[in-house]
Design a protein around this motif. Structure first.
Motif, mmCIF file in Angstrom:
data_model
loop_
_atom_site.group_PDB
_atom_site.id
_atom_site.type_symbol
_atom_site.label_atom_id
_atom_site.label_comp_id
_atom_site.label_asym_id
_atom_site.label_seq_id
_atom_site.Cartn_x
_atom_site.Cartn_y
_atom_site.Cartn_z
ATOM 1 N N SER A 158 10.033 1.640 4.164
ATOM 2 C CA SER A 158 9.813 3.083 4.362
ATOM 3 C C SER A 158 10.192 3.491 5.772
ATOM 4 O O SER A 158 10.841 4.524 5.994
ATOM 5 N N LEU A 159 9.806 2.662 6.749
ATOM 6 C CA LEU A 159 10.084 2.976 8.154
ATOM 7 C C LEU A 159 11.592 2.954 8.439
ATOM 8 O O LEU A 159 12.083 3.734 9.251
ATOM 9 N N LEU A 190 3.826 2.921 -2.302
ATOM 10 C CA LEU A 190 3.841 1.578 -2.875
ATOM 11 C C LEU A 190 3.154 0.572 -1.953
ATOM 12 O O LEU A 190 2.406 -0.311 -2.408
ATOM 13 N N GLY A 191 3.385 0.723 -0.642
ATOM 14 C CA GLY A 191 2.705 -0.156 0.306
ATOM 15 C C GLY A 191 1.200 -0.011 0.208
ATOM 16 O O GLY A 191 0.453 -1.011 0.211
ATOM 17 N N ARG A 192 0.731 1.194 0.091
ATOM 18 C CA ARG A 192 -0.716 1.434 0.001
ATOM 19 C C ARG A 192 -1.285 0.879 -1.308
ATOM 20 O O ARG A 192 -2.396 0.320 -1.324
ATOM 21 N N ILE A 193 -0.541 1.034 -2.390
ATOM 22 C CA ILE A 193 -1.025 0.505 -3.670
ATOM 23 C C ILE A 193 -1.052 -1.020 -3.631
ATOM 24 O O ILE A 193 -1.941 -1.666 -4.212
ATOM 25 N N CYS A 194 -0.098 -1.603 -2.918
ATOM 26 C CA CYS A 194 -0.122 -3.060 -2.747
ATOM 27 C C CYS A 194 -1.370 -3.509 -1.983
ATOM 28 O O CYS A 194 -1.950 -4.564 -2.277
ATOM 29 N N LEU A 195 -1.780 -2.719 -1.009
ATOM 30 C CA LEU A 195 -3.031 -3.027 -0.301
ATOM 31 C C LEU A 195 -4.207 -2.999 -1.273
ATOM 32 O O LEU A 195 -5.103 -3.859 -1.199
ATOM 33 N N LEU A 255 1.346 -0.017 9.119
ATOM 34 C CA LEU A 255 1.868 -1.289 9.610
ATOM 35 C C LEU A 255 1.015 -1.832 10.756
ATOM 36 O O LEU A 255 0.756 -3.037 10.842
ATOM 37 N N GLY A 256 0.579 -0.921 11.622
ATOM 38 C CA GLY A 256 -0.223 -1.337 12.769
ATOM 39 C C GLY A 256 -1.524 -1.979 12.356
ATOM 40 O O GLY A 256 -1.857 -3.094 12.803
ATOM 41 N N ARG A 257 -2.270 -1.334 11.503
ATOM 42 C CA ARG A 257 -3.573 -1.901 11.145
ATOM 43 C C ARG A 257 -3.417 -3.145 10.255
ATOM 44 O O ARG A 257 -4.254 -4.045 10.291
ATOM 45 N N LEU A 258 -2.329 -3.187 9.459
ATOM 46 C CA LEU A 258 -2.097 -4.385 8.650
ATOM 47 C C LEU A 258 -1.756 -5.582 9.536
ATOM 48 O O LEU A 258 -2.294 -6.692 9.355
ATOM 49 N N LYS A 270 3.670 -8.075 0.332
ATOM 50 C CA LYS A 270 4.447 -7.076 -0.388
ATOM 51 C C LYS A 270 4.213 -5.682 0.211
ATOM 52 O O LYS A 270 5.144 -4.876 0.335
ATOM 53 N N ALA A 271 2.970 -5.420 0.589
ATOM 54 C CA ALA A 271 2.650 -4.136 1.215
ATOM 55 C C ALA A 271 3.455 -3.968 2.496
ATOM 56 O O ALA A 271 4.046 -2.906 2.758
ATOM 57 N N ARG A 272 3.500 -5.039 3.277
ATOM 58 C CA ARG A 272 4.234 -4.985 4.545
ATOM 59 C C ARG A 272 5.722 -4.723 4.309
ATOM 60 O O ARG A 272 6.350 -3.939 5.023
#
Length: 333
Positions: free
Chosen positions: A288-289, A268-273, A301-304, A280-282
């Motif tokens: 998830s973490l 879901l985070g990736r689809i938000c990206l 999370l790091g690259r975002l 929302k992605a974050r």
């Protein structure tokens, strides 16, 4: 006459001696003394009633000695020594060629044998092995129905071979992935492993990217409505389809039944990206973490965070991250 009796006695004596020599040669074969066994078996071949056994065994000895030319000559001798032995000699030749990893030669021999006896179990079994080694997956797939009918393998081994052949054929299909998939038996099209292979083949082909991505997204979405599979969930979050908003709606629908699924939250985070919904992605990545420590989530999370200007926090995440993350949109400051 006495001379005829003597001649008859002499022939019997030679035959008896040759039989004993043959037995000795076979015993030496069993002991792995290939050179001596070959020598004895060949020397006694012309004096025994069954020279075929001598020559075939000598050919095996030559094979073990690493002498393919000697092996093939002894196989020719075997064929010439015994009328009607062509098929048996061919089987031995194909087997020895296969064992020597002479795949092309073995294939030629087996195809010749198959033209004579298309349903012979040993021919079908060896042919399936050779096709696999040559990575001729299409030929193997065409052979498999007959292999199944003749019960060459156990059900478990056959199923594994069939799945491998379909997966590898899809991998090499390029723009023909949809055609290959259309030929897959209906019951197998419900297997997550094969659905994933089909989707990856579509995405890899590069032909009409939007159309292929759309087909891959649709295939996985339909599959996940029927059967839940972690690998398919993860793959769904790596498909940049033409309609990422629809992907988000679908995935959020699944979340209602699986609110604590760490892989679904990552997806879901990736689809938000893909939808450029950074906050929302974050939130999904962080959720998830909390559910499960994951090098992929740390990476996302790091690259975002770095892209959002939070370099220090991003670096902390990236210290625990994996490499090889999928290519996804990132915020530009």
């Amino acid at each position: 006459t006495s001379s005829e009796r003597f001649g008859s006695w002499l022939r019997r004596r030679k035959g008896t001696k040759a039989q004993k020599q043959t037995v000795r040669g076979l015993l030496l074969m069993a002991e792995g003394q290939w050179g001596e066994a070959r020598k004895i078996l060949v020397s006694s071949a012309k004096e025994v009633n069954t020279p075929l056994i001598n020559y075939l065994s000598a050919a095996r000895a030559a094979h073990e000695m690493g002498d393919p030319e000697g092996r093939d000559q002894l196989l020719r001798n075997a064929h010439e020594s015994t009328p009607g032995s062509k098929f048996a000699v061919g089987l031995t030749q194909a087997e020895l060629q296969k064992n020597a990893e002479q795949w092309e030669q073995s294939l030629a021999t087996l195809l010749q044998l198959k033209s004579t006896s298309p349903r012979h179990p040993q021919v079908l079994g060896m042919l399936s092995e050779v096709y696999r080694e040559l990575e001729d997956w299409q030929a193997l797939l065409e052979l498999l129905p007959e292999v199944k009918k003749r019960k060459i393998y156990s059900e478990r081994t056959y199923s594994a071979l069939q799945r491998e052949a379909i997966t590898k054929r899809l991998t090499q299909a390029g723009g023909d992935a949809a055609t290959v998939w259309s030929e897959v038996p209906k019951d197998l099209k419900r297997q997550p492993e094969l659905i994933a292979a089909y989707a990856r083949a579509l995405l890899k082909s590069g032909a009409v990217p939007d159309s292929q991505a759309e087909a891959a997204e649709s295939a996985i979405r339909d599959a996940l409505q029927q059967i839940w599979d972690d690998d398919l969930v993860m793959l769904y979050g790596q498909i940049s389809g033409a309609n990422p908003a629809r992907q988000l709606v679908a995935a959020e629908g699944w979340l209602k039944a699986r609110p604590n699924d760490p892989k679904l939250l990552l997806t879901l985070g990736r689809i938000c990206l893909m939808n450029e919904e950074w906050a929302k992605a974050r939130e999904y990545f962080e959720a998830s973490l909390r559910m499960q420590s994951s090098v992929e989530v740390y990476g996302e999370l790091g690259r975002l965070c770095v892209s959002l200007g939070e370099s220090e926090r991003g670096s902390e995440y990236l210290a625990h991250a994996t490499v090889g993350l999928p290519e996804l949109p990132m915020p530009v400051r």
